[in-house]
Scaffold this motif. Structure first.
Motif, PDB file in Angstrom:
ATOM      1  N   ALA A  16     -12.385  -1.712  14.204  1.00 28.65           N
ATOM      2  CA  ALA A  16     -11.644  -2.315  13.099  1.00 28.65           C
ATOM      3  C   ALA A  16     -11.122  -1.215  12.189  1.00 28.65           C
ATOM      4  O   ALA A  16     -11.798  -0.198  11.989  1.00 28.65           O
ATOM      5  N   GLU A  17      -9.922  -1.433  11.644  1.00 26.79           N
ATOM      6  CA  GLU A  17      -9.311  -0.465  10.728  1.00 26.79           C
ATOM      7  C   GLU A  17      -8.723  -1.198   9.533  1.00 26.79           C
ATOM      8  O   GLU A  17      -8.228  -2.320   9.659  1.00 26.79           O
ATOM      9  N   LEU A  18      -8.792  -0.529   8.381  1.00 28.84           N
ATOM     10  CA  LEU A  18      -8.201  -1.059   7.167  1.00 28.84           C
ATOM     11  C   LEU A  18      -7.578   0.083   6.392  1.00 28.84           C
ATOM     12  O   LEU A  18      -8.240   1.102   6.146  1.00 28.84           O
ATOM     13  N   ASP A  19      -6.302  -0.063   6.019  1.00 27.15           N
ATOM     14  CA  ASP A  19      -5.557   0.987   5.330  1.00 27.15           C
ATOM     15  C   ASP A  19      -4.915   0.383   4.086  1.00 27.15           C
ATOM     16  O   ASP A  19      -4.069  -0.517   4.179  1.00 27.15           O
ATOM     17  N   LEU A  20      -5.311   0.878   2.912  1.00 27.58           N
ATOM     18  CA  LEU A  20      -4.858   0.322   1.643  1.00 27.58           C
ATOM     19  C   LEU A  20      -4.184   1.392   0.803  1.00 27.58           C
ATOM     20  O   LEU A  20      -4.547   2.567   0.878  1.00 27.58           O
ATOM     21  N   ALA A  21      -3.233   0.977  -0.019  1.00 21.43           N
ATOM     22  CA  ALA A  21      -2.617   1.889  -0.984  1.00 21.43           C
ATOM     23  C   ALA A  21      -2.270   1.095  -2.233  1.00 21.43           C
ATOM     24  O   ALA A  21      -1.988  -0.111  -2.178  1.00 21.43           O
ATOM     25  N   TYR A  22      -2.277   1.812  -3.373  1.00 21.26           N
ATOM     26  CA  TYR A  22      -2.049   1.186  -4.672  1.00 21.26           C
ATOM     27  C   TYR A  22      -1.094   2.058  -5.477  1.00 21.26           C
ATOM     28  O   TYR A  22      -1.127   3.284  -5.384  1.00 21.26           O
ATOM     29  N   ALA A  23      -0.263   1.402  -6.307  1.00 22.82           N
ATOM     30  CA  ALA A  23       0.685   2.117  -7.164  1.00 22.82           C
ATOM     31  C   ALA A  23       0.679   1.480  -8.548  1.00 22.82           C
ATOM     32  O   ALA A  23       0.436   0.271  -8.695  1.00 22.82           O
ATOM     33  N   GLY A  78      -2.255   5.778  -6.039  1.00 22.09           N
ATOM     34  CA  GLY A  78      -1.136   6.597  -6.487  1.00 22.09           C
ATOM     35  C   GLY A  78      -1.257   6.949  -7.958  1.00 22.09           C
ATOM     36  O   GLY A  78      -2.148   6.479  -8.671  1.00 22.09           O
ATOM     37  N   PRO A  79      -0.357   7.795  -8.471  1.00 21.14           N
ATOM     38  CA  PRO A  79      -0.431   8.265  -9.860  1.00 21.14           C
ATOM     39  C   PRO A  79      -0.558   7.111 -10.862  1.00 21.14           C
ATOM     40  O   PRO A  79       0.245   6.172 -10.849  1.00 21.14           O
ATOM     41  N   GLY A  80      -1.594   7.186 -11.693  1.00 23.09           N
ATOM     42  CA  GLY A  80      -1.791   6.195 -12.741  1.00 23.09           C
ATOM     43  C   GLY A  80      -2.414   4.889 -12.299  1.00 23.09           C
ATOM     44  O   GLY A  80      -2.734   4.046 -13.137  1.00 23.09           O
ATOM     45  N   ALA A  81      -2.605   4.679 -11.003  1.00 20.04           N
ATOM     46  CA  ALA A  81      -3.166   3.418 -10.509  1.00 20.04           C
ATOM     47  C   ALA A  81      -4.686   3.394 -10.701  1.00 20.04           C
ATOM     48  O   ALA A  81      -5.322   4.439 -10.842  1.00 20.04           O
ATOM     49  N   TRP A  82      -5.250   2.195 -10.700  1.00 18.45           N
ATOM     50  CA  TRP A  82      -6.711   2.025 -10.789  1.00 18.45           C
ATOM     51  C   TRP A  82      -7.098   0.954  -9.784  1.00 18.45           C
ATOM     52  O   TRP A  82      -6.728  -0.211  -9.918  1.00 18.45           O
ATOM     53  N   ALA A  83      -7.866   1.352  -8.764  1.00 15.51           N
ATOM     54  CA  ALA A  83      -8.316   0.428  -7.730  1.00 15.51           C
ATOM     55  C   ALA A  83      -9.840   0.380  -7.723  1.00 15.51           C
ATOM     56  O   ALA A  83     -10.510   1.409  -7.845  1.00 15.51           O
TER      57      ALA A  83
END
Length: 279
Positions: A16-23, A78-83
């Motif tokens: 299983a794979e999971l790839d996340l990104a936030y901006a 990403g810059p300034g994001a909060w996850a």
């Protein structure tokens, strides 16, 4: 599917794979990538603290990790994001004839914050568990990372007598290694009961948070009661807390109390425990 000539050598695998990104978009942290393969995914994004912090609950529907399974998780803030990433319950690593693996890669951009706050990891006796984590921080990126590991099943009286638990954790800031850790604990090993090891306690936990805490905050953290043995240390740019206990819930409760004290000072927001922790 071609089976091996000797059926006893066939081991089913569930990868299983999971790839996340936030901006950061205006005042809001938004998911910008959410790819999954196999039984690993996240629920809808939540904002219990307001739009600045995006919370995701990572779901692994099989509810356990068996021999031959491989989980790969990646998240990029990403810059300034909060996850903030957490889980709905304990991760269970079952008795196995072959190793199972989990790989975690986190990347945090300048001005961003990432919190990795899963619930406990239960490593059954006879499991062959490999956990690897690599975290890359850039500029003034901030991180809060913890793990709680229970060897055997303390609540059921199962001791960790066979198999092994193996873990690696590397944290870098702008390419420079600032935390490097390796663990290998075989079932039944004398280190499990040694005074220089786990001292007979089946549960150990670690919290790592970036920043420099003031002396009053550190003293308040050290004054928190721990059902077992716990303490924390200020290193250059990192606060490290560890504990040894007999129950995973006791370790998690201690980490949450530390997080309540450290998060406002080092990350700049009051601590709001995810609702999933109490369900």
């Amino acid at each position: 599917m071609n089976l091996p000539a000797n059926p006893s050598l066939f081991v089913p695998q569930w990868n299983a794979e999971l790839d996340l990104a936030y901006a950061r978009v205006g005042d809001t942290t938004r998911p910008t990538r959410r790819r999954h393969l196999g039984p690993l995914r996240v629920q809808k994004h939540l904002y219990p603290e307001g739009p600045e912090v995006c919370q995701h609950i990572i779901i692994h529907p099989p509810a356990g990790i068996a021999g031959g399974d491989r989980l790969t998780l990646a998240a990029q803030a990403g810059p300034g994001a909060w996850a903030q990433l957490t889980s709905p319950g304990a991760a269970k690593w079952y008795r196995a004839e072959v190793p199972a693996r989990q790989s975690l890669e986190l990347s945090v951009a300048p001005g961003a914050t990432l919190e990795w706050l899963p619930q406990e990891t239960l490593v059954f006796s006879g499991a062959q568990a490999h956990l690897d984590a690599r975290i890359d921080l850039h500029g003034d990126a901030r991180l809060c990372y913890w793990d709680v590991v229970a060897l055997g099943r303390p609540a059921s009286g199962e001791a960790f007598t066979s198999g092994y638990f193996q873990a690696a954790l590397d944290i870098r800031r702008d390419g420079e290694l600032i935390w490097h850790e390796r663990q290998r604990l075989p079932g039944g090993d004398r280190l499990l009961h040694s005074p220089i090891g786990l001292r007979g306690q089946p549960v150990f936990a670690t919290l790592i948070i970036t920043g420099q805490a003031d002396p009053a905050c550190l003293e308040a953290c050290r004054a928190l009661p721990c059902q077992g043995q716990g303490d924390l240390t200020q290193l250059p740019g990192l606060v490290i807390a560890r504990c040894l206990t007999g129950e995973a819930l006791d370790a998690r409760d201690w980490l949450i109390r530390l997080w309540r004290l450290l998060r406002p000072q080092l990350l700049g927001r009051d601590a709001v425990p995810p609702r999933i922790w109490t369900t």
